[in-house]
Design a protein around this motif. Structure first.
Motif, PDB file in Angstrom:
ATOM      1  N   LEU A   1      -7.802 -22.466 -44.130  1.00 17.21           N
ATOM      2  CA  LEU A   1      -7.438 -23.548 -43.211  1.00 17.21           C
ATOM      3  C   LEU A   1      -5.924 -23.646 -43.051  1.00 17.21           C
ATOM      4  O   LEU A   1      -5.418 -23.837 -41.950  1.00 17.21           O
ATOM      5  CB  LEU A   1      -7.987 -24.882 -43.709  1.00 17.21           C
ATOM      6  CG  LEU A   1      -9.506 -25.021 -43.755  1.00 17.21           C
ATOM      7  CD1 LEU A   1      -9.893 -26.387 -44.313  1.00 17.21           C
ATOM      8  CD2 LEU A   1     -10.104 -24.825 -42.379  1.00 17.21           C
ATOM      9  N   LEU A   2      -5.203 -23.516 -44.166  1.00 21.19           N
ATOM     10  CA  LEU A   2      -3.748 -23.675 -44.123  1.00 21.19           C
ATOM     11  C   LEU A   2      -3.072 -22.577 -43.301  1.00 21.19           C
ATOM     12  O   LEU A   2      -2.061 -22.827 -42.654  1.00 21.19           O
ATOM     13  CB  LEU A   2      -3.167 -23.695 -45.541  1.00 21.19           C
ATOM     14  CG  LEU A   2      -3.585 -24.858 -46.431  1.00 21.19           C
ATOM     15  CD1 LEU A   2      -2.950 -24.723 -47.817  1.00 21.19           C
ATOM     16  CD2 LEU A   2      -3.229 -26.201 -45.815  1.00 21.19           C
ATOM     17  N   LYS A   3      -3.631 -21.357 -43.325  1.00 18.65           N
ATOM     18  CA  LYS A   3      -2.948 -20.261 -42.618  1.00 18.65           C
ATOM     19  C   LYS A   3      -3.092 -20.343 -41.103  1.00 18.65           C
ATOM     20  O   LYS A   3      -2.407 -19.634 -40.379  1.00 18.65           O
ATOM     21  CB  LYS A   3      -3.372 -18.900 -43.160  1.00 18.65           C
ATOM     22  CG  LYS A   3      -4.789 -18.483 -42.905  1.00 18.65           C
ATOM     23  CD  LYS A   3      -5.003 -17.127 -43.575  1.00 18.65           C
ATOM     24  CE  LYS A   3      -6.469 -16.763 -43.637  1.00 18.65           C
ATOM     25  NZ  LYS A   3      -6.691 -15.612 -44.500  1.00 18.65           N
ATOM     26  N   LYS A   4      -3.945 -21.252 -40.627  1.00 22.14           N
ATOM     27  CA  LYS A   4      -4.117 -21.407 -39.177  1.00 22.14           C
ATOM     28  C   LYS A   4      -2.863 -21.964 -38.508  1.00 22.14           C
ATOM     29  O   LYS A   4      -2.492 -21.559 -37.431  1.00 22.14           O
ATOM     30  CB  LYS A   4      -5.305 -22.321 -38.870  1.00 22.14           C
ATOM     31  CG  LYS A   4      -6.644 -21.695 -39.204  1.00 22.14           C
ATOM     32  CD  LYS A   4      -7.771 -22.643 -38.865  1.00 22.14           C
ATOM     33  CE  LYS A   4      -9.110 -22.012 -39.216  1.00 22.14           C
ATOM     34  NZ  LYS A   4     -10.212 -22.938 -38.932  1.00 22.14           N
ATOM     35  N   LYS A   5      -2.241 -22.941 -39.156  1.00 21.59           N
ATOM     36  CA  LYS A   5      -1.007 -23.554 -38.621  1.00 21.59           C
ATOM     37  C   LYS A   5      -0.380 -24.428 -39.693  1.00 21.59           C
ATOM     38  O   LYS A   5      -0.973 -24.653 -40.745  1.00 21.59           O
ATOM     39  CB  LYS A   5      -1.280 -24.350 -37.343  1.00 21.59           C
ATOM     40  CG  LYS A   5      -2.279 -25.462 -37.516  1.00 21.59           C
ATOM     41  CD  LYS A   5      -2.444 -26.427 -36.339  1.00 21.59           C
ATOM     42  CE  LYS A   5      -2.228 -25.901 -34.980  1.00 21.59           C
ATOM     43  NZ  LYS A   5      -2.421 -26.904 -33.934  1.00 21.59           N
TER      44      LYS A   5
END
Length: 198
Positions: free
Chosen positions: A56-60
């Motif tokens: 989830l964090l690497k999405k934005k």
């Protein structure tokens, strides 16, 4: 030399384990610091599926919020304020993710009650909360309510309400951690921080 090496390794081991311990009180916590990484652990979504936090964090860029639970009126006010500011947060290129010890089923009720469209995640076992260094032993009068709201997964800890701003590499860029659960970062201050981090 062997003695120094032993002391160094013992200190390193203690520091690593300190993050996974439950502090005696909210003022005794040792949160992760700016520049450190959010550990990649598995949480539950509101539909009870496993979610890797790093996915989830690497999405934005992310505003990562930890709250005590949907039963807490101060948390509900904070979640509602974030919901009202969500468009501003999104316009600045961030997403909002909020984590609590509540069970996945209880997340749905919180989302409906607080008119939340952003992601709510369950950490009933407290693995991420403990790894973040924000877990503390719940006062006796809270233990039954956290037991019920976590569906029996949590009987002993609460997170100190916290907000971490995180980049897609999971690095902490900013944090607001308040041992007094009645004090939360205002959305105005948060939006100002996000603008300055751009």
């Amino acid at each position: 030399m062997k003695k120094l090496l032993f002391i160094f390794l013992a200190t390193l081991t203690w520091a690593a384990n300190a993050q996974n311990m439950i502090a005696k009180s909210a003022t005794d916590i040792a949160p992760l610091l700016i520049g450190e990484k959010i550990p990649n652990l598995t949480l539950k979504s509101s539909d009870n599926t496993d979610v890797q936090i790093s996915d989830l964090l690497k999405k934005k860029k992310t505003v990562l919020v930890f709250y005590r639970g949907g039963w807490c009126p101060y948390c509900n006010m904070h979640l509602q304020a974030l919901a009202e500011a969500e468009k501003q947060v999104l316009d600045l290129g961030y997403q909002i993710i909020a984590v609590s010890p509540d069970s996945a089923e209880n997340l749905k009720m919180t989302a409906e009650k607080d008119k939340v469209k952003y992601t709510l995640l369950s950490d009933s076992k407290g693995e991420l909360i403990k790894a973040m260094g924000i877990a503390f032993e719940a006062p006796e009068n809270y233990k039954s309510v956290i037991n019920v709201n976590s569906k029996g997964m949590n009987t002993s800890f609460l997170p100190v309400p916290s907000v971490f701003v995180v980049n897609p590499q999971s690095d902490i860029l900013f944090e607001y951690v308040s041992p007094d659960f009645k004090h939360r970062i205002t959305t105005e201050l948060l939006v100002s921080v996000l603008k300055n981090l751009k």
